[in-house]
Design a protein around this motif. Structure first.
Motif, PDB file in Angstrom:
ATOM      1  N   ILE A  33      31.202  -0.146  38.925  1.00 52.02           N
ATOM      2  CA  ILE A  33      30.329  -0.482  37.805  1.00 52.02           C
ATOM      3  C   ILE A  33      30.951  -1.616  36.996  1.00 52.02           C
ATOM      4  N   VAL A  34      30.196  -2.687  36.861  1.00 49.81           N
ATOM      5  CA  VAL A  34      30.631  -3.861  36.117  1.00 49.81           C
ATOM      6  C   VAL A  34      30.157  -3.795  34.674  1.00 49.81           C
ATOM      7  N   ARG A  35      28.965  -3.231  34.494  1.00 50.63           N
ATOM      8  CA  ARG A  35      28.405  -3.120  33.150  1.00 50.63           C
ATOM      9  C   ARG A  35      27.321  -2.046  33.139  1.00 50.63           C
ATOM     10  N   MET A  36      27.360  -1.193  32.105  1.00 50.87           N
ATOM     11  CA  MET A  36      26.353  -0.144  31.958  1.00 50.87           C
ATOM     12  C   MET A  36      25.243  -0.621  31.023  1.00 50.87           C
ATOM     13  N   ASP A  37      24.026  -0.206  31.340  1.00 58.12           N
ATOM     14  CA  ASP A  37      22.889  -0.525  30.485  1.00 58.12           C
ATOM     15  C   ASP A  37      21.922   0.656  30.526  1.00 58.12           C
ATOM     16  N   ARG A  38      22.294   1.717  29.811  1.00 51.68           N
ATOM     17  CA  ARG A  38      21.510   2.954  29.756  1.00 51.68           C
ATOM     18  C   ARG A  38      21.342   3.551  31.149  1.00 51.68           C
ATOM     19  N   SER A  39      20.123   3.550  31.676  1.00 54.78           N
ATOM     20  CA  SER A  39      19.873   4.213  32.956  1.00 54.78           C
ATOM     21  C   SER A  39      20.072   3.278  34.149  1.00 54.78           C
ATOM     22  N   GLU A  40      20.537   2.064  33.879  1.00 54.70           N
ATOM     23  CA  GLU A  40      20.811   1.121  34.951  1.00 54.70           C
ATOM     24  C   GLU A  40      22.197   0.518  34.751  1.00 54.70           C
ATOM     25  N   CYS A  41      22.702  -0.124  35.789  1.00 53.19           N
ATOM     26  CA  CYS A  41      24.014  -0.749  35.667  1.00 53.19           C
ATOM     27  C   CYS A  41      24.142  -1.899  36.654  1.00 53.19           C
ATOM     28  N   LEU A  58      23.768  12.333  36.833  1.00 52.94           N
ATOM     29  CA  LEU A  58      25.080  11.692  36.689  1.00 52.94           C
ATOM     30  C   LEU A  58      25.162  11.072  35.299  1.00 52.94           C
ATOM     31  N   THR A  59      25.764  11.792  34.370  1.00 50.71           N
ATOM     32  CA  THR A  59      25.874  11.305  32.993  1.00 50.71           C
ATOM     33  C   THR A  59      27.302  10.845  32.705  1.00 50.71           C
ATOM     34  N   GLY A  60      27.442  10.026  31.680  1.00 48.10           N
ATOM     35  CA  GLY A  60      28.774   9.605  31.268  1.00 48.10           C
ATOM     36  C   GLY A  60      29.391   8.519  32.115  1.00 48.10           C
ATOM     37  N   LEU A  61      28.603   7.853  32.953  1.00 51.66           N
ATOM     38  CA  LEU A  61      29.141   6.749  33.736  1.00 51.66           C
ATOM     39  C   LEU A  61      29.561   5.611  32.813  1.00 51.66           C
ATOM     40  N   CYS A  62      30.588   4.869  33.201  1.00 48.09           N
ATOM     41  CA  CYS A  62      31.053   3.780  32.336  1.00 48.09           C
ATOM     42  C   CYS A  62      31.615   2.646  33.165  1.00 48.09           C
ATOM     43  N   THR A  63      31.856   1.535  32.497  1.00 47.80           N
ATOM     44  CA  THR A  63      32.423   0.360  33.140  1.00 47.80           C
ATOM     45  C   THR A  63      33.785   0.701  33.752  1.00 47.80           C
ATOM     46  N   GLY A  64      33.957   0.277  35.005  1.00 44.12           N
ATOM     47  CA  GLY A  64      35.207   0.550  35.711  1.00 44.12           C
ATOM     48  C   GLY A  64      35.114   1.696  36.687  1.00 44.12           C
ATOM     49  N   ARG A 226      30.667  -3.158  27.340  1.00 43.78           N
ATOM     50  CA  ARG A 226      31.918  -3.192  28.090  1.00 43.78           C
ATOM     51  C   ARG A 226      31.610  -3.835  29.433  1.00 43.78           C
ATOM     52  N   GLU A 227      32.343  -4.873  29.737  1.00 42.29           N
ATOM     53  CA  GLU A 227      32.026  -5.641  30.944  1.00 42.29           C
ATOM     54  C   GLU A 227      33.284  -5.946  31.731  1.00 42.29           C
ATOM     55  N   LEU A 228      33.203  -5.790  33.049  1.00 46.09           N
ATOM     56  CA  LEU A 228      34.344  -6.012  33.935  1.00 46.09           C
ATOM     57  C   LEU A 228      34.202  -7.365  34.627  1.00 46.09           C
ATOM     58  N   ARG A 229      35.300  -8.116  34.635  1.00 52.47           N
ATOM     59  CA  ARG A 229      35.321  -9.428  35.277  1.00 52.47           C
ATOM     60  C   ARG A 229      36.575  -9.554  36.142  1.00 52.47           C
TER      61      ARG A 229
END
Length: 344
Positions: A33-41, A58-64, A226-229
């Motif tokens: 996951i590079v970036r979360m946006d509610r129900s999409e990423c 699947l709740t609580g997903l986050c960047t990384g 939160r964004e991963l690069r």
């Protein structure tokens, strides 16, 4: 054939492959996951960048996070986290909020050109140590600071590297870059220069930046996700929004590492259950008296330990029952005391 090489810039290594591939459900593709946006990423996949849908279960997903995708581009599986930066929810409820997952290095950013808040640094160190990542304290904006308290900060950060850098003047970046390992997350308050530092480490203007308000020295939230690069020299970087509230959540081990100097003193206390308040033979209080331990540091230790215990009690029924019993006993004592004095 799955091209795992496309995942390498996003942290896919031989060790990660050996850990996760056996755990993937059949017909699932690994992605990060590079970036979360509610129900999409946004995710990095072996086929390249993609947009994925997250299922409700699947709740609580986050960047990384490393996840498993089905053939339709839906996240169906969360792979075990190797580390996670977790704080207590800002709602006041004892709910864990994961700021970033699978992090190897945490850059704790504090602006050196203002009042350096030692208590806040200690709080962020506790989060970083608890995450199972290696913290580095970065005093940013060094070019604008008249006096940089490196020695003072080093004294409250045992086990962590403390550096002064200036992204604008390109000072100290080479030393910092040499210390980065794996996935790097930046945390700190708004106005600490996280996004400016992130851009300098990435070598391009990726994240928006804003000047700090002159009237009060506070920053404005420029990073809202939160964004991963991918870092140009290898590894990945996660920029996070400024943290106004940094509540502890089950951070006993992190506190122990943050205050390892105090923890080591407790071994010399006369009583094994010494609370370091007024007990005779307390080695911690003796260190305060002789000046080897600042009173401010002990006060910070007490405050954070009490907060962590309180948060743990909210979610641990046994601890909650014990706290309730203590307060019942105190109430009963007060009532007896007032009755003895003739009050009703």
């Amino acid at each position: 054939m799955v091209d795992y090489d496309r995942l390498v810039p996003y942290g896919w290594t031989e060790a990660v492959a050996n850990e996760y591939l056996p755990q993937l459900d059949p017909d699932r593709t690994p992605a990060r996951i590079v970036r979360m946006d509610r129900s999409e990423c946004d995710v990095a996949t072996p086929s390249g960048p993609a947009r994925a849908t997250c299922t409700r279960d699947l709740t609580g997903l986050c960047t990384g996070d490393w996840v498993g995708l089905d053939s339709e581009g839906t996240v169906r599986q969360l792979l075990p986290r190797r580390s996670a930066i977790v704080r207590s929810s800002v709602s006041g409820r004892s709910v864990a909020q994961v700021l970033a997952a699978n992090v190897d290095t945490v850059l704790i950013c504090t602006a050196a050109d203002g009042d350096v808040d030692l208590g806040r640094i200690e709080r962020m160190l506790a989060l970083a140590w608890e995450s199972n990542a290696q913290p580095i304290v970065v005093l940013t904006k060094a070019d604008a600071a008249e006096d940089i308290p490196l020695d003072v900060v080093r004294a409250i950060a045992p086990g962590a590297t403390v550096l002064a850098v200036s992204a604008a003047a390109e000072v100290g970046l080479d030393v910092l870059t040499a210390l980065l390992d794996g996935t790097v997350a930046l945390i700190g308050p708004s106005g600490a220069g996280k996004s400016t530092l992130a851009n300098a480490l990435l070598g391009e203007e990726v994240f928006a930046t804003n000047a700090v308000r002159a009237v009060d020295g506070k920053g404005r939230h420029t990073t809202v996700h939160r964004e991963l690069r991918a870092l140009p020299g290898g590894g990945t970087l996660i920029d996070t929004p400024g943290l106004r509230g940094i509540g502890l959540h089950d951070a006993a081990e992190g506190l122990s590492k943050t205050f390892s100097d105090i923890e080591s003193l407790t071994a010399d206390c006369r009583f094994t259950d010494c609370a370091h308040e007024s007990e005779p033979g307390c080695a911690v209080l003796a260190a305060v008296d002789n000046g080897t331990l600042p009173e401010r540091r002990l006060a910070s230790y007490r405050k954070l330990a009490k907060e962590n215990e309180y948060q743990a009690a909210k979610t641990d029924k046994r601890l909650a029952a014990e706290r309730e019993k203590v307060w019942r006993d105190i109430t009963k004592f007060q009532r007896r005391h007032y009755r003895a004095r003739g009050h009703r």
